[in-house]
Structure formats: C-alpha cells, structure tokens
Design a protein around this motif. Sequence first.
Motif, PDB file in Angstrom:
ATOM      1  N   ALA A  72       0.921  -1.407   0.025  1.00 35.76           N
ATOM      2  CA  ALA A  72       0.004   0.007  -0.020  1.00 35.76           C
ATOM      3  C   ALA A  72       1.017   1.255   0.142  1.00 35.76           C
ATOM      4  N   SER A  73       1.936   1.110   0.813  1.00 39.03           N
ATOM      5  CA  SER A  73       3.123   2.435   0.764  1.00 39.03           C
ATOM      6  C   SER A  73       3.518   2.429  -0.638  1.00 39.03           C
ATOM      7  N   LEU A  74       3.833   1.509  -1.113  1.00 35.60           N
ATOM      8  CA  LEU A  74       4.568   1.539  -2.573  1.00 35.60           C
ATOM      9  C   LEU A  74       3.398   2.297  -3.676  1.00 35.60           C
ATOM     10  N   LEU A  75       2.153   1.719  -3.390  1.00 40.55           N
ATOM     11  CA  LEU A  75       1.214   2.378  -4.392  1.00 40.55           C
ATOM     12  C   LEU A  75       1.131   3.759  -4.210  1.00 40.55           C
ATOM     13  N   ARG A  76       1.016   4.187  -2.926  1.00 39.02           N
ATOM     14  CA  ARG A  76       1.136   5.855  -2.563  1.00 39.02           C
ATOM     15  C   ARG A  76       2.248   6.376  -3.332  1.00 39.02           C
ATOM     16  N   CYS A  77       3.421   5.960  -3.150  1.00 40.93           N
ATOM     17  CA  CYS A  77       4.654   6.300  -3.575  1.00 40.93           C
ATOM     18  C   CYS A  77       4.656   6.504  -5.057  1.00 40.93           C
ATOM     19  N   CYS A  78       4.081   5.355  -5.554  1.00 39.49           N
ATOM     20  CA  CYS A  78       3.808   5.246  -7.146  1.00 39.49           C
ATOM     21  C   CYS A  78       2.898   6.363  -7.774  1.00 39.49           C
TER      22      CYS A  78
END
Length: 97
Positions: A72-78
Amino acid sequence: MCKMFAGQDPTRYEQVTRRLRLNGQSTSIRLERTFWGILDELADSQGMTTPVFMSKLHSEVLELHGEPKNFASLLRCCCLVYLENNSMNSDQLIAAE
C-alpha cells in the motif's frame, strides 16, 4: 496555509478497501480515496485496468526487490511519482512555449 489542507473534503482521505487478485492471490488493499483516483488514472494512462496495473507492478517489484514490505505504501509512492512526472512534463511544455 493550513486551512487549505485542513479544509479539504473529508471524503478525499476516507479509506476505501478494494479486493483484487495480485498474481493469482486474492487480497484486499486499503487506500485513501484520492490515491485510488490517481491509481485509476495512472492505470488508464498505461492502457490497463487498475487491477491489471497493480498486478503487473507487483510482479515487477518481486522481480527487482523481492516481496514488498508494504505494498500500500508502494502504491502511494507510485502515485507521487506519477504526479511529479506529470508536473515536470507540464513545466517543460510551458517552458517550450
């Protein structure tokens, strides 16, 4: 200045859970509504549905770095990278005019 941030519509940061399959595994991901909107736009810009985009991203991350600790954090950073790139492209277009 904080009123601009504090005064935003609470539905923007409301948490929304979506169920999807990542590489054959059923999972659910909870993100703020605003991030889902950006992911939908990002996936569309790649000619994919959001679940297909996320599954492809997950596969590529596995290949490059192994299992992400917090997808989920990776998605936010994307989403941030996508917005930053769009902003830089807009700035370049304005400079070229």
